[in-house]
Design a protein around this motif. Structure first.
Motif, short mmCIF file in Angstrom:
data_model
loop_
_atom_site.label_atom_id
_atom_site.label_comp_id
_atom_site.label_asym_id
_atom_site.label_seq_id
_atom_site.Cartn_x
_atom_site.Cartn_y
_atom_site.Cartn_z
N PRO A 1 49.00 31.07 19.09
CA PRO A 1 50.05 32.04 19.41
C PRO A 1 51.22 31.44 20.20
O PRO A 1 52.24 32.10 20.39
CB PRO A 1 49.31 33.08 20.27
CG PRO A 1 48.24 32.29 20.96
CD PRO A 1 47.80 31.26 19.95
N GLU A 2 51.07 30.18 20.63
CA GLU A 2 52.08 29.56 21.48
C GLU A 2 53.16 28.83 20.69
O GLU A 2 54.11 28.30 21.27
CB GLU A 2 51.39 28.57 22.43
CG GLU A 2 50.35 29.25 23.33
CD GLU A 2 49.50 28.24 24.10
OE1 GLU A 2 49.66 27.02 23.86
OE2 GLU A 2 48.68 28.68 24.92
N ILE A 3 53.03 28.81 19.36
CA ILE A 3 53.97 28.07 18.52
C ILE A 3 54.64 29.03 17.53
O ILE A 3 54.33 30.21 17.47
CB ILE A 3 53.27 26.92 17.78
CG1 ILE A 3 52.15 27.45 16.87
CG2 ILE A 3 52.71 25.90 18.77
CD1 ILE A 3 51.47 26.39 16.01
N ALA B 1 47.63 26.52 11.31
CA ALA B 1 47.82 26.63 12.76
C ALA B 1 48.83 27.71 13.13
O ALA B 1 48.79 28.25 14.25
CB ALA B 1 48.27 25.29 13.34
N HIS B 2 49.73 28.04 12.21
CA HIS B 2 50.78 29.00 12.48
C HIS B 2 50.43 30.38 11.94
O HIS B 2 49.76 30.51 10.91
CB HIS B 2 52.10 28.54 11.85
CG HIS B 2 52.57 27.20 12.34
ND1 HIS B 2 52.06 26.01 11.86
CD2 HIS B 2 53.49 26.88 13.28
CE1 HIS B 2 52.65 25.00 12.48
NE2 HIS B 2 53.52 25.49 13.35
N GLN B 3 50.89 31.39 12.61
CA GLN B 3 50.69 32.77 12.18
C GLN B 3 51.33 33.01 10.81
O GLN B 3 52.45 32.60 10.57
CB GLN B 3 51.31 33.72 13.20
CG GLN B 3 51.23 35.20 12.83
CD GLN B 3 52.19 36.03 13.67
OE1 GLN B 3 52.71 35.57 14.68
NE2 GLN B 3 52.43 37.26 13.25
N PHE C 1 55.80 39.02 16.81
CA PHE C 1 54.97 40.06 17.41
C PHE C 1 54.92 41.32 16.56
O PHE C 1 53.93 42.06 16.60
CB PHE C 1 55.48 40.37 18.82
CG PHE C 1 55.37 39.20 19.76
CD1 PHE C 1 54.16 38.86 20.33
CD2 PHE C 1 56.48 38.41 20.04
CE1 PHE C 1 54.04 37.76 21.18
CE2 PHE C 1 56.38 37.31 20.88
CZ PHE C 1 55.15 36.99 21.45
N VAL C 2 55.95 41.57 15.78
CA VAL C 2 55.91 42.72 14.87
C VAL C 2 54.86 42.50 13.79
O VAL C 2 54.03 43.37 13.51
CB VAL C 2 57.30 42.96 14.24
CG1 VAL C 2 57.22 44.06 13.18
CG2 VAL C 2 58.32 43.33 15.32
N ALA C 3 54.88 41.32 13.18
CA ALA C 3 53.91 41.02 12.12
C ALA C 3 52.48 41.02 12.65
O ALA C 3 51.55 41.39 11.93
CB ALA C 3 54.23 39.67 11.47
#
Length: 359
Positions: free
Chosen positions: A231-233, A207-209, A238-240
């Motif tokens: 994207p909400e957690i 669920a996580h980036q 944002f760089v990755a």
């Protein structure tokens, strides 16, 4: 929304970069993490050392730190896995970890305070480092060994499942989100050198980036990253995100049907964009409905369908696949993972009964 792009080739930094690559290659070639596994064993990797338990402190973290052993226990009790036929890895040594991590980062882990920040259990900071090493970091190093070995087994058998691993928030220089070592990055670098593999696809469905491996393989054209995440957690990196080849953002509350529809589209795009020689599948179960950190609403049957789709994607293209269990923060996750593995066996996408034929 899904987006797709191609990463440019990695750029050489001259003699210093060459020296670094030579050192990395020599460390990989001298490692003991790869070893021959008899065909009487199935490519399911686990050690009792994976499970974390000491002084009850593990209960202060939302992560089920005995999940890995419970998955194996369910598979054994279900009669689909013989415990004598699972594969036990060896611990990743400091030299093994230095293939990706810097000396300064590994030295920072000698501080109980730094470890407590990464694993998000504040009382760990109060413990002697010898205890932290034995009760927290040693289990993680064993799981790293399992992830690295899984690539070798997948190349030989067509598939491999490490019942642990998937520490996708850890990069060469930074840990976070309960991820201390960059096992995915290590697995891939070992595959480049030891398996003569030059193209790897990471399918990250936690669920996580997966910001750790995204930073480690930024602009490396040998690695294609499909990351489907909320994207909400955490980690909101944002760089990755700029280094994700194919980004599929699934907002909080997304239910099973929509999730699987988005996955079908993503796999179709990935299959046209890249031709991998190995798939590393980060199969987090924190997408489950009710997970306190994933915030998605995918059903247990949805997890089963998800895993089947990814394994079918790999099998239809004759690509060896490594599965890692990654995140999943409920007690129910272990049963869901076991049920999914049983389904993979029933659908003949893996074989838990006899020695597979090399593809």
């Amino acid at each position: 929304m899904a987006t797709a792009s191609s990463s440019p080739p990695a750029v050489s930094g001259g003699s210093a970069a060459t020296d670094s690559e030579t050192l990395r290659k020599n460390q990989i070639l001298s490692s003991k993490l790869y070893f021959d596994v008899p065909l009487t064993k199935v490519p399911v990797i686990y050690s009792s050392s994976y499970d974390i338990a000491f002084l009850g402190i593990e209960k202060l973290h939302p992560f089920d730190s005995s999940k890995w052993g419970r998955v194996r226990g369910f598979l054994i009790r279900d009669g689909v896995l013989d415990k004598k036929r699972t594969v036990e890895p060896v611990e990743a040594s400091k030299d093994d970890l230095l293939v990706v991590h810097s000396e300064s980062y590994l030295n920072s882990l000698k501080s109980s305070l730094n470890v407590s920040i990464i694993v998000e259990v504040p009382p760990v900071a109060l413990l002697p480092n010898c205890l932290v090493q034995k009760k927290v970091l040693y289990p993680f190093r064993m799981q790293v060994g399992g992830t690295v070995l899984a690539a070798k087994l997948a190349k030989e058998r067509g598939w491999a499942i490490n019942l642990g691993g998937g520490f996708h928030h850890c990069s060469a220089e930074s840990g976070g989100g309960f991820c201390v070592y960059a096992d995915i990055s290590l697995c891939i670098h070992y595959a480049f050198v030891r398996l003569n593999i030059s193209r790897v696809m990471i399918i990250d469905l936690d669920a996580h980036q997966g910001n750790g491996h995204e930073m480690d393989f930024a602009n490396d054209s040998r690695v294609y990253i499909l990351d489907m995440y909320n994207p909400e957690i955490y980690p909101r990196d944002f760089v990755a995100r700029r280094h994700i080849n194919q980004r599929v953002e699934i907002v909080s509350g997304t239910r099973t049907d929509e999730y699987l529809k988005q996955l079908d589209k993503a796999l179709e795009v990935a299959g046209h964009m890249f031709d991998p020689e190995l798939v590393v599948y980060n199969a987090g179960t924190d997408i489950l409905d009710g997970d306190p950190l994933g915030l998605l609403k995918v059903s247990p049957d949805g997890i089963t369908s998800r895993d089947e789709k990814v394994f079918r994607f790999a099998k239809e293209k004759s690509i060896p696949i490594v599965m890692l269990t990654s995140g999943g923060y409920m007690k129910s996750s272990a049963r869901v993972i076991a049920d999914s593995i049983v389904n993979l066996s029933k659908k003949s996408l893996i074989d838990l009964e006899k020695a597979p034929v090399k593809i």
